[in-house]
Scaffold this motif. Structure first.
Motif, PDB file in Angstrom:
ATOM      1  N   UNK A  50      19.378  21.273  -6.228  1.00 45.40           N
ATOM      2  CA  UNK A  50      18.621  22.222  -7.037  1.00 45.40           C
ATOM      3  C   UNK A  50      19.508  22.861  -8.102  1.00 45.40           C
ATOM      4  N   UNK A  51      20.707  23.252  -7.695  1.00 46.51           N
ATOM      5  CA  UNK A  51      21.626  23.851  -8.653  1.00 46.51           C
ATOM      6  C   UNK A  51      21.989  22.872  -9.761  1.00 46.51           C
ATOM      7  N   UNK A  52      22.291  21.635  -9.377  1.00 50.56           N
ATOM      8  CA  UNK A  52      22.641  20.626 -10.376  1.00 50.56           C
ATOM      9  C   UNK A  52      21.474  20.343 -11.310  1.00 50.56           C
ATOM     10  N   UNK A  53      20.284  20.252 -10.740  1.00 52.33           N
ATOM     11  CA  UNK A  53      19.098  19.935 -11.549  1.00 52.33           C
ATOM     12  C   UNK A  53      18.747  21.085 -12.478  1.00 52.33           C
ATOM     13  N   UNK A  54      18.868  22.322 -11.989  1.00 60.11           N
ATOM     14  CA  UNK A  54      18.611  23.483 -12.848  1.00 60.11           C
ATOM     15  C   UNK A  54      19.554  23.479 -14.055  1.00 60.11           C
ATOM     16  N   UNK A  55      20.823  23.181 -13.795  1.00 60.08           N
ATOM     17  CA  UNK A  55      21.797  23.149 -14.885  1.00 60.08           C
ATOM     18  C   UNK A  55      21.440  22.070 -15.892  1.00 60.08           C
ATOM     19  N   UNK A  56      21.070  20.877 -15.398  1.00 59.00           N
ATOM     20  CA  UNK A  56      20.685  19.777 -16.295  1.00 59.00           C
ATOM     21  C   UNK A  56      19.482  20.166 -17.146  1.00 59.00           C
ATOM     22  N   UNK A  57      18.480  20.778 -16.510  1.00 57.71           N
ATOM     23  CA  UNK A  57      17.272  21.154 -17.239  1.00 57.71           C
ATOM     24  C   UNK A  57      17.535  22.295 -18.214  1.00 57.71           C
ATOM     25  N   UNK A  58      18.430  23.213 -17.843  1.00 57.23           N
ATOM     26  CA  UNK A  58      18.791  24.297 -18.762  1.00 57.23           C
ATOM     27  C   UNK A  58      19.526  23.748 -19.969  1.00 57.23           C
ATOM     28  N   UNK A  59      20.455  22.822 -19.752  1.00 57.67           N
ATOM     29  CA  UNK A  59      21.165  22.200 -20.869  1.00 57.67           C
ATOM     30  C   UNK A  59      20.186  21.432 -21.761  1.00 57.67           C
ATOM     31  N   UNK A  60      19.210  20.769 -21.133  1.00 55.71           N
ATOM     32  CA  UNK A  60      18.194  20.067 -21.914  1.00 55.71           C
ATOM     33  C   UNK A  60      17.358  21.029 -22.732  1.00 55.71           C
ATOM     34  N   UNK A  61      17.073  22.199 -22.163  1.00 56.01           N
ATOM     35  CA  UNK A  61      16.319  23.220 -22.884  1.00 56.01           C
ATOM     36  C   UNK A  61      17.105  23.722 -24.086  1.00 56.01           C
ATOM     37  N   UNK A  62      18.404  23.937 -23.906  1.00 52.57           N
ATOM     38  CA  UNK A  62      19.255  24.384 -25.011  1.00 52.57           C
ATOM     39  C   UNK A  62      19.208  23.374 -26.153  1.00 52.57           C
ATOM     40  N   UNK A  63      19.284  22.090 -25.827  1.00 54.40           N
ATOM     41  CA  UNK A  63      19.218  21.057 -26.857  1.00 54.40           C
ATOM     42  C   UNK A  63      17.854  21.047 -27.536  1.00 54.40           C
ATOM     43  N   UNK A  64      16.798  21.271 -26.758  1.00 50.72           N
ATOM     44  CA  UNK A  64      15.452  21.305 -27.327  1.00 50.72           C
ATOM     45  C   UNK A  64      15.293  22.471 -28.294  1.00 50.72           C
ATOM     46  N   UNK A  65      15.818  23.630 -27.909  1.00 50.65           N
ATOM     47  CA  UNK A  65      15.713  24.814 -28.772  1.00 50.65           C
ATOM     48  C   UNK A  65      16.509  24.607 -30.053  1.00 50.65           C
ATOM     49  N   UNK A  66      17.701  24.047 -29.929  1.00 48.38           N
ATOM     50  CA  UNK A  66      18.512  23.776 -31.121  1.00 48.38           C
ATOM     51  C   UNK A  66      17.793  22.821 -32.071  1.00 48.38           C
ATOM     52  N   UNK A  67      17.082  21.857 -31.509  1.00 50.52           N
ATOM     53  CA  UNK A  67      16.436  20.827 -32.318  1.00 50.52           C
ATOM     54  C   UNK A  67      15.069  21.259 -32.843  1.00 50.52           C
ATOM     55  N   UNK A  68      14.272  21.888 -31.988  1.00 53.24           N
ATOM     56  CA  UNK A  68      12.874  22.165 -32.307  1.00 53.24           C
ATOM     57  C   UNK A  68      12.611  23.601 -32.750  1.00 53.24           C
ATOM     58  N   UNK A  69      13.572  24.501 -32.508  1.00 48.83           N
ATOM     59  CA  UNK A  69      13.393  25.883 -32.947  1.00 48.83           C
ATOM     60  C   UNK A  69      13.121  26.834 -31.807  1.00 48.83           C
ATOM     61  N   UNK A  70      13.234  28.143 -32.060  1.00 49.74           N
ATOM     62  CA  UNK A  70      13.124  29.150 -31.001  1.00 49.74           C
ATOM     63  C   UNK A  70      11.726  29.363 -30.455  1.00 49.74           C
ATOM     64  N   UNK A  71      10.701  28.918 -31.169  1.00 49.23           N
ATOM     65  CA  UNK A  71       9.327  29.121 -30.710  1.00 49.23           C
ATOM     66  C   UNK A  71       8.814  27.955 -29.870  1.00 49.23           C
ATOM     67  N   UNK A  72       9.715  27.058 -29.483  1.00 47.83           N
ATOM     68  CA  UNK A  72       9.322  25.869 -28.730  1.00 47.83           C
ATOM     69  C   UNK A  72       8.653  26.266 -27.419  1.00 47.83           C
TER      70      UNK A  72
END
Length: 278
Positions: A50-72
Motif C-alpha cells: 500500500x505504501x509503495x502503491x500510494x507513492x507511485x500514484x502520488x508521483x503519477x499525480x504530480x506528473x499529471x498536474x505538471x502536464x495537464x494543469x492545476x485544475x485537473x
C-alpha cells in the motif's frame, strides 16, 4: 557560548524536525485506507504494498498536474497514470487526501532536499534566513501548477494548505526556539511567531504566483526584510511580550521639509495602488 551550534547545525535540526512532520502526516493519511479484515502475515505485506502503491500514484499525480494543469480532475489523473479512477479511490479517500499526499511528497522530494543542500556551515543567521526563504520561493516558482494544486488549495480542501503551513512553521519554529533557548529567552510566543511569519510568506507567495508583478529576487528580498526585522525585534526584547508592551520600539521617522504636501500626495497614490490590487 562555547557550545553554541552553528546556524547551519540549527537549521539542519529544523529540517529534520520538518521531515518528521511529513512522515507523521503521511502515516495518518495511510491509516485512512481500509486494512484487510484478517490480521495475519498478509497484513504486513499489504501495508508495504500500500505504501509503495500510494507513492507511485502520488508521483503519477504530480506528473499529471505538471502536464495537464492545476485544475485537473480525478478522471484525468487516472487516465494520465494509466489506471482506473477506482484504483485511485482504493488508496486515497478522495481528491482532498490525494492533494495532501501530493503536498507531503512535494516537501519530501523537492523542498526539503533543496533546503538541506542549501544549508552550509559558513553563513550567519541573516544569510541563512534569506537562503531558506529563497529556496522556498524558487521551489514554488519552478512548480506553478503543482503549487496551485497541492499547496495553494486549488482543487483540494483547505487541509492541504494547513498541512503545508504546518511543515514550514515546524521548520521555522524549531530554528527560533533553538536560538531563543541559547539566550535564556522567553519562547512562549515561538509557535505564534512561526505561524504568523509562515502565513505571511505563503499569502505573499499566493499573491505573487497569480500576478508575478515583481521579479523573484525582489520578492525574496522583501520577504527577507519582513522576516529578519521580526526576528531582530523579538530578540531585542528577549522574547518578552511584557518588555515589548512596556516599551514598544518607536517607529523611526525621517525629518521632512516644506514639501510635506507632496509627500502626502505620494502616500495617497501608494495607498490607491494597493487598494487597486484587491
Amino acid at each position: 557560548m562555547a557550545n553554541r551550534p552553528s546556524p547551519a547545525t540549527a537549521a539542519r535540526a529544523a529540517v529534520l524536525a520538518a521531515a518528521n512532520v511529513t512522515r507523521n502526516i503521511e502515516h495518518a493519511l495511510r491509516s485512512t485506507v481500509a486494512e484487510p479484515t484478517k490480521q495475519d502475515g498478509r497484513s504486513a505485506r499489504w501495508e508495504k504494498h500500500k505504501q509503495q502503491r500510494r507513492t507511485e500514484l502520488t508521483d503519477g499525480t504530480i506528473d499529471a498536474v505538471r502536464t495537464l494543469g492545476p485544475e485537473v480532475g480525478m478522471d484525468e489523473i487516472a487516465a494520465h497514470i494509466g489506471v482506473s479512477k477506482t484504483v485511485l479511490y482504493r488508496y486515497f479517500a478522495d481528491k482532498n487526501d490525494l492533494g495532501i499526499a501530493t503536498t507531503v511528497r512535494f516537501f519530501e522530494t523537492t523542498l526539503l532536499p533543496r533546503l538541506t543542500e542549501a544549508i552550509t556551515d559558513d553563513v550567519d543567521e541573516y544569510v541563512l534566513t534569506r537562503t531558506v526563504i529563497g529556496v522556498y520561493v524558487n521551489a514554488v516558482a519552478d512548480e506553478p501548477n503543482l503549487y496551485k494544486f497541492a499547496l495553494a488549495g486549488s482543487g483540494t480542501s483547505a487541509a492541504a494548505t494547513a498541512d503545508s503551513e504546518k511543515l514550514v512553521a515546524q521548520l521555522l519554529g524549531t530554528a527560533i526556539v533553538m536560538r531563543m533557548v541559547e539566550r535564556d529567552a522567553d519562547t512562549s510566543g515561538a509557535e505564534v511567531w512561526a505561524y504568523a511569519l509562515v502565513g505571511g510568506i505563503q499569502r505573499a507567495v499566493d499573491w505573487w504566483m497569480s500576478s508575478r508583478s515583481v521579479p523573484v529576487a525582489d520578492l525574496i528580498d522583501y520577504l527577507t526584510m519582513m522576516v529578519w526585522s521580526s526576528i531582530v525585534g523579538i530578540a531585542t526584547v528577549n522574547g518578552s511580550k511584557e518588555a515589548f508592551t512596556a516599551s514598544p520600539p518607536p517607529l523611526p521617522w525621517v525629518a521632512t521639509d516644506d514639501t510635506s504636501g507632496d509627500d502626502d500626495d505620494e502616500m495617497m497614490e501608494i495607498v490607491d495602488d494597493i487598494g487597486g490590487d484587491r
